[in-house]
Design a protein around this motif. Structure first.
Motif, PDB file in Angstrom:
ATOM      1  N   MET A 232       0.856  -1.188   0.000  1.00  0.00           N
ATOM      2  CA  MET A 232       0.000   0.000   0.000  1.00  0.00           C
ATOM      3  C   MET A 232       0.893   1.240   0.000  1.00  0.00           C
ATOM      4  O   MET A 232       2.063   1.154   0.355  1.00  0.00           O
ATOM      5  N   ASN A 233       0.280   2.383  -0.367  1.00  0.00           N
ATOM      6  CA  ASN A 233       1.043   3.621  -0.186  1.00  0.00           C
ATOM      7  C   ASN A 233       0.762   4.159   1.222  1.00  0.00           C
ATOM      8  O   ASN A 233      -0.052   3.598   1.968  1.00  0.00           O
ATOM      9  N   ALA A 234       1.424   5.285   1.550  1.00  0.00           N
ATOM     10  CA  ALA A 234       1.345   5.754   2.939  1.00  0.00           C
ATOM     11  C   ALA A 234      -0.081   6.105   3.346  1.00  0.00           C
ATOM     12  O   ALA A 234      -0.496   5.838   4.479  1.00  0.00           O
ATOM     13  N   SER A 235      -0.879   6.713   2.427  1.00  0.00           N
ATOM     14  CA  SER A 235      -2.227   7.089   2.873  1.00  0.00           C
ATOM     15  C   SER A 235      -3.135   5.855   2.953  1.00  0.00           C
ATOM     16  O   SER A 235      -3.979   5.755   3.841  1.00  0.00           O
ATOM     17  N   GLN A 236      -2.911   4.881   2.067  1.00  0.00           N
ATOM     18  CA  GLN A 236      -3.722   3.642   2.165  1.00  0.00           C
ATOM     19  C   GLN A 236      -3.426   2.921   3.486  1.00  0.00           C
ATOM     20  O   GLN A 236      -4.319   2.343   4.107  1.00  0.00           O
ATOM     21  N   VAL A 237      -2.160   2.979   3.879  1.00  0.00           N
ATOM     22  CA  VAL A 237      -1.805   2.255   5.102  1.00  0.00           C
ATOM     23  C   VAL A 237      -2.420   2.942   6.328  1.00  0.00           C
ATOM     24  O   VAL A 237      -2.831   2.287   7.280  1.00  0.00           O
ATOM     25  N   ASN A 238      -2.513   4.258   6.283  1.00  0.00           N
ATOM     26  CA  ASN A 238      -3.196   4.955   7.381  1.00  0.00           C
ATOM     27  C   ASN A 238      -4.653   4.533   7.463  1.00  0.00           C
ATOM     28  O   ASN A 238      -5.207   4.346   8.544  1.00  0.00           O
ATOM     29  N   GLU A 239      -5.277   4.372   6.295  1.00  0.00           N
ATOM     30  CA  GLU A 239      -6.668   3.910   6.265  1.00  0.00           C
ATOM     31  C   GLU A 239      -6.775   2.503   6.849  1.00  0.00           C
ATOM     32  O   GLU A 239      -7.703   2.183   7.586  1.00  0.00           O
ATOM     33  N   PHE A 240      -5.783   1.668   6.480  1.00  0.00           N
ATOM     34  CA  PHE A 240      -5.766   0.290   7.005  1.00  0.00           C
ATOM     35  C   PHE A 240      -5.719   0.319   8.534  1.00  0.00           C
ATOM     36  O   PHE A 240      -6.428  -0.430   9.212  1.00  0.00           O
ATOM     37  N   ILE A 241      -4.866   1.200   9.072  1.00  0.00           N
ATOM     38  CA  ILE A 241      -4.759   1.280  10.542  1.00  0.00           C
ATOM     39  C   ILE A 241      -6.104   1.735  11.122  1.00  0.00           C
ATOM     40  O   ILE A 241      -6.661   1.106  12.037  1.00  0.00           O
ATOM     41  N   ASP A 242      -6.627   2.847  10.557  1.00  0.00           N
ATOM     42  CA  ASP A 242      -7.834   3.434  11.163  1.00  0.00           C
ATOM     43  C   ASP A 242      -9.064   2.550  10.964  1.00  0.00           C
ATOM     44  O   ASP A 242      -9.884   2.398  11.865  1.00  0.00           O
ATOM     45  N   GLU A 243      -9.193   1.993   9.752  1.00  0.00           N
ATOM     46  CA  GLU A 243     -10.435   1.255   9.449  1.00  0.00           C
ATOM     47  C   GLU A 243     -10.385  -0.196   9.912  1.00  0.00           C
ATOM     48  O   GLU A 243     -11.375  -0.734  10.367  1.00  0.00           O
ATOM     49  N   ARG A 244      -9.222  -0.821   9.744  1.00  0.00           N
ATOM     50  CA  ARG A 244      -9.206  -2.265  10.044  1.00  0.00           C
ATOM     51  C   ARG A 244      -8.519  -2.589  11.367  1.00  0.00           C
ATOM     52  O   ARG A 244      -9.056  -3.330  12.186  1.00  0.00           O
ATOM     53  N   MET A 245      -7.328  -2.023  11.575  1.00  0.00           N
ATOM     54  CA  MET A 245      -6.627  -2.396  12.815  1.00  0.00           C
ATOM     55  C   MET A 245      -7.373  -1.875  14.048  1.00  0.00           C
ATOM     56  O   MET A 245      -7.562  -2.598  15.027  1.00  0.00           O
ATOM     57  N   CYS A 246      -7.813  -0.610  13.981  1.00  0.00           N
ATOM     58  CA  CYS A 246      -8.455  -0.031  15.178  1.00  0.00           C
ATOM     59  C   CYS A 246      -9.753  -0.755  15.517  1.00  0.00           C
ATOM     60  O   CYS A 246     -10.179  -0.758  16.670  1.00  0.00           O
ATOM     61  N   LYS A 247     -10.380  -1.366  14.527  1.00  0.00           N
ATOM     62  CA  LYS A 247     -11.625  -2.101  14.830  1.00  0.00           C
ATOM     63  C   LYS A 247     -11.311  -3.333  15.672  1.00  0.00           C
ATOM     64  O   LYS A 247     -12.032  -3.671  16.593  1.00  0.00           O
ATOM     65  N   TYR A 248     -10.229  -4.002  15.302  1.00  0.00           N
ATOM     66  CA  TYR A 248      -9.883  -5.218  16.057  1.00  0.00           C
ATOM     67  C   TYR A 248      -9.142  -4.886  17.346  1.00  0.00           C
ATOM     68  O   TYR A 248      -9.312  -5.538  18.369  1.00  0.00           O
ATOM     69  N   PHE A 249      -8.291  -3.859  17.241  1.00  0.00           N
ATOM     70  CA  PHE A 249      -7.480  -3.460  18.405  1.00  0.00           C
ATOM     71  C   PHE A 249      -7.938  -2.069  18.850  1.00  0.00           C
ATOM     72  O   PHE A 249      -7.346  -1.067  18.439  1.00  0.00           O
ATOM     73  N   PRO A 250      -8.973  -1.964  19.656  1.00  0.00           N
ATOM     74  CA  PRO A 250      -9.490  -0.642  19.998  1.00  0.00           C
ATOM     75  C   PRO A 250      -8.444   0.209  20.720  1.00  0.00           C
ATOM     76  O   PRO A 250      -7.686  -0.305  21.550  1.00  0.00           O
ATOM     77  N   LEU A 251      -8.427   1.496  20.380  1.00  0.00           N
ATOM     78  CA  LEU A 251      -7.485   2.404  21.035  1.00  0.00           C
ATOM     79  C   LEU A 251      -7.993   2.750  22.427  1.00  0.00           C
ATOM     80  O   LEU A 251      -9.182   2.638  22.707  1.00  0.00           O
ATOM     81  N   GLY A 252      -7.058   3.159  23.264  1.00  0.00           N
ATOM     82  CA  GLY A 252      -7.490   3.644  24.577  1.00  0.00           C
ATOM     83  C   GLY A 252      -6.539   3.264  25.686  1.00  0.00           C
ATOM     84  O   GLY A 252      -5.563   2.530  25.481  1.00  0.00           O
ATOM     85  N   VAL A 253      -6.829   3.792  26.849  1.00  0.00           N
ATOM     86  CA  VAL A 253      -6.016   3.503  28.038  1.00  0.00           C
ATOM     87  C   VAL A 253      -6.616   2.268  28.705  1.00  0.00           C
ATOM     88  O   VAL A 253      -7.788   2.256  29.051  1.00  0.00           O
ATOM     89  N   PHE A 254      -5.824   1.238  28.854  1.00  0.00           N
ATOM     90  CA  PHE A 254      -6.316   0.006  29.475  1.00  0.00           C
ATOM     91  C   PHE A 254      -6.028  -0.015  30.968  1.00  0.00           C
ATOM     92  O   PHE A 254      -6.689  -0.699  31.722  1.00  0.00           O
ATOM     93  N   LYS A 255      -5.022   0.736  31.354  1.00  0.00           N
ATOM     94  CA  LYS A 255      -4.662   0.751  32.766  1.00  0.00           C
ATOM     95  C   LYS A 255      -3.834   2.003  33.034  1.00  0.00           C
ATOM     96  O   LYS A 255      -2.939   2.318  32.237  1.00  0.00           O
ATOM     97  N   ASP A 256      -4.103   2.672  34.116  1.00  0.00           N
ATOM     98  CA  ASP A 256      -3.301   3.843  34.470  1.00  0.00           C
ATOM     99  C   ASP A 256      -3.383   4.030  35.980  1.00  0.00           C
ATOM    100  O   ASP A 256      -4.228   4.763  36.481  1.00  0.00           O
TER     101      ASP A 256
END
Ligand SMILES: Cc1ncc(C[n+]2csc(CCOP(=O)(O)OP(=O)(O)O)c2C)c(N)n1
Ligand code: SF4
Ligand SMILES: [Mg+2]
Length: 497
Positions: A232-256
Motif C-alpha cells: 500500500m502507499n502511505a495514505s492507504q496504510v493509514n486507512e488500514f490502521i484506522d479502518e481495520r486495525m483499530c476495529k480489532y485493536f481498539p485504542l485507549g487507556v487500558f490501565k493507568d
C-alpha cells in the motif's frame, strides 16, 4: 495571536548525523517511506530531549526492522537477540536502577519469540517502558504472518488470509498485559492521523515519566503501518490502521494506576566477583596460590586467546572447559564458547577460550589466536590461518599431519589418541594434550615459581571438571603426566619451511 512554538530541525534525542549508518546516506533513516517506526523514533527522540534523560536512557533495539535503532538515538543502546529486550532490560534496571530503560519491540519480537520474557517482565513490574510496534506483520523478513495479523489479512505465509480456525485470533497484547496486577500503565495508540500521533506523543511521555518516577512497568502499543509488506502507499496504510486495525485493536487507556503506586525500591545489584567466587568455590578462593593475579611469569600479563578443535567425541570441548576452569581457578577473567550441535559426534567441534586479567570484550576467537590445539587434519586446515604469527600450536600427532609453519610459530605434539587408546579410552587424549601444553609452557613461558603451579592448577581443573568421579579423575591426572613426558617439540621438515 498564537504562542505555539514551531520547531524546525532534528531533535537532540537523535544524533545530528546518522554516521553509524553504513554507506553515504547519513541524513535519512533506513525505514521505508510511510513506516511507523520512523514516526515513533521521532516521538521518542523528542521526549528524551524534553525530559532531559539522554544521559541515562538505554534504548534496547529488537530484532526486526528497528534492529538498527542505535544508528539514530543519541543515548545508550543495546542490540539483543530476537525477543530478549525485556530480559536484558531487567538486568539493566536491577543493576542500575536510575537507568531509563526502553524496550523497543515489534509484534514478532514481543508477541511470538519473546512473549514469555515480555509477560514475565511485566508481571515482575520491572521499571521500564516497553514500546510495542504492532504493524500486524513480520516486516523485516518480508511479510510473514505475525501473532497480531488480522483475521482474513493476507501475508506471504497465509496467502489466503489468516484463518482464525487454523491460526487462532490475533493476540491482544494490551488487553492481556493490563489484566496483570504489576503494570502501572498500558495504552494502545495509533501512528496514523495527526490526532492519533499527538495522542501517541503523550503516551510516550507518560510511560517515560513513570520510569523516571520508578513507578514500574509501562507499555504502549502503537498500531503502525508497514506499507511495503501490505503493498500500500502511505495514505492507504493509514486507512488500514484506522479502518481495520483499530476495529480489532481498539485504542485507549487500558490501565493507568501509576499515581496509586509508590516508587519501587529494590536493593540494587552489586558487582563483586570475589564475593561470588567465595560462595561458589570456597576451597579455591582461600587456597589459590595466585589470588590477586600474582602469577609472576610475563606470559600472564596479556589477554590469551585460545582455540581447541577436532572431531566431536574427541574431548575437544572438555579440553576447552578445562582451560577455562584453570583460568577461573587462578582468578583470571575467562570466557568459554563451544561450537557444536549436529556436529557433536563425528563432525567438527571447536571452542574458543579467552583468559585475561582485564575484562574480556568478546568470547569469539576467530583471529589473532595465541594457542591452537588441534586433534584432526580438518581442524588444522581450517584454523591454522587464525593462529598469530607468534602463536603456539599443540597437536595430536596420531591424527594430525603438520607440513609447515611460520618460522616464528612454535609447535609441540604428542601421539595423544594412540596413548589414550592404550590407557583404555580415547577420551583421555585431551588430558594427554594438556601435558604437551604444560611441557611447552615450562620450556618457553613459565618462570620457575609458576611451573609447579601450572601442574597444580591442571590437577585442580581435572578434579573440578570430573567432580565426584574419582577413578576418572585419577586416570586423567595420570594421562596428563604421561602426555607431559611423551610430548616433544615439532621441528619443521629439513627443507627448512
Ligand atoms: C532467533 C531468530 N529467529 C528468527 C529470526 C528471523 N527474524 C528476523 S526479524 C523477524 C520478525 C520481525 O518482525 P517484527 O518483530 O514484527 O518486527 P518488524 O520488522 O515488523 O518491525 C524474524 C522472525 C531471527 N533473526 N532470529
Ligand atoms: S518493511 Fe515495513 S516495518 Fe520494515 S521498514 Fe519497511 S515499512 Fe517499516
Ligand atoms: Mg511487525
Amino acid at each position: 495571536m498564537s504562542t505555539e512554538k514551531i520547531i524546525h530541525g532534528r531533535s537532540a534525542g537523535f544524533f545530528p548525523e546518522f554516521s553509524r549508518r553504513p554507506g553515504n546516506n547519513h541524513t535519512n533513516m533506513h525505514y521505508c517511506p510511510g513506516c511507523g517506526h520512523g514516526i515513533l523514533h521521532k516521538l521518542i527522540a523528542e521526549a528524551i530531549e524534553d525530559l532531559e534523560i539522554k544521559d541515562r536512557t538505554v534504548l534496547i533495539s529488537p530484532v526486526g526492522c528497528s534492529v538498527f535503532a542505535y544508528y539514530y538515538f543519541d543515548c545508550f543502546g543495546i542490540s539483543v537477540p530476537h525477543g530478549r529486550a525485556p530480559a536484558v532490560g531487567t538486568g539493566l534496571v536491577r543493576s542500575n536502577p536510575d537507568d531509563i530503560v526502553i524496550s523497543y519491540q515489534g509484534d514478532g519480537d514481543l508477541g511470538a519469540i519473546g512473549f514469555n520474557e515480555f509477560i514475565q517482565t511485566a508481571n515482575r513490574g520491572e521499571n521500564m517502558a516497553v514500546f510495542f510496534v504492532n504493524n500486524a506483520i513480520y516486516g523485516m523478513t518480508g511479510g510473514q504472518m505475525a501473532p497480531t495479523t488480522l483475521p482474513g489479512q493476507k501475508t506471504v505465509t497465509c496467502p489466503l488470509g489468516r484463518s482464525v480456525t487454523n491460526e487462532g485470533y490475533p493476540l491482544k497484547v494490551s488487553e492481556m498485559v493490563s489484566a496483570l496486577d504489576s503494570p502501572v500503565y498500558v495504552e494502545r495508540v495509533a501512528l496514523s492521523s495527526g490526532k492519533n500521533i499527538l495522542r501517541a506523543r503523550a503516551a510516550v511521555r507518560k510511560a517515560l515519566n513513570n520510569v523516571i518516577e520508578k513507578k514500574g512497568f509501562s507499555m504502549v502499543e502503537f498500531l503502525s503501518g508497514c506499507p511495503v509488506n501490505l503493498k500500500m502507499n502511505a495514505s492507504q496504510v493509514n486507512e488500514f490502521i484506522d479502518e481495520r486495525m483499530c476495529k480489532y485493536f481498539p485504542l485507549g487507556v487500558f490501565k493507568d494506576i501509576a499515581d496509586t503506586r509508590d516508587s519501587i525500591k529494590r536493593s540494587s545489584g552489586v558487582y563483586a566477583p570475589e564475593a561470588v567466587r567465595k560462595v561458589l568455590y570456597p576451597q579455591y578462593s582461600s587456597s589459590s596460590v595466585s589470588r590477586d593475579f600474582q602469577n609472576p611469569s610475563p606470559f600472564f600479563a596479556k589477554e590469551r586467546r585460545l582455540k581447541v578443535a577436532g572431531f566431536g567425541g574427541q574431548g575437544v570441548l572438555s579440553f576447552g572447559h578445562m582451560l577455562a576452569t584453570m583460568g577461573k581457578l587462578r582468578n583470571f577473567n575467562v570466557s568459554y564458547l563451544p561450537v557444536y550441535g549436529p556436529e557433536m559426534r563425528g563432525g567438527t567441534a571447536s571452542c574458543s577460550v579467552v583468559v585475561s586479567r582485564k575484562k574480556i570484550a568478546s568470547p569469539v576467537v576467530d583471529r589473532d589466536c595465541n594457542l591452537l590445539v588441534v586433534l584432526n587434519d580438518e581442524s588444522l586446515e581450517k584454523f591454522l590461518p587464525e593462529l598469530k604469527p607468534t602463536g603456539v600450536l599443540i597437536f595430536d600427532s596420531s591424527n594430525v599431519h603438520v607440513s609447515r609453519l611460520r618460522r616464528t610459530q612454535i609447535a609441540y605434539c604428542v601421539n595423544a589418541s594412540d596413548l589414550a587408546r592404550e590407557l583404555g579410552d580415547l577420551r583421555y587424549a585431551n588430558s594427554i594434550l594438556m601435558g604437551a601444553l604444560a611441557k611447552l609452557m615450562d620450556d618457553f613461558f613459565l618462570q620457575e615459581t609458576d611451573k609447579a603451579d601450572f601442574e597444580r592448577v591442571v590437577e585442580e581443573a581435572i578434579r573440578e571438571c570430573f567432580a565426584d568421579k574419582s577413578e576418572v579423575i585419577r586416570k586423567n591426572i595420570n594421562a596428563f603426566y604421561l602426555g607431559k613426558q611423551a610430548a616433544s617439540r615439532w621441528n619443521a621438515p629439513s627443507d627448512g619451511q
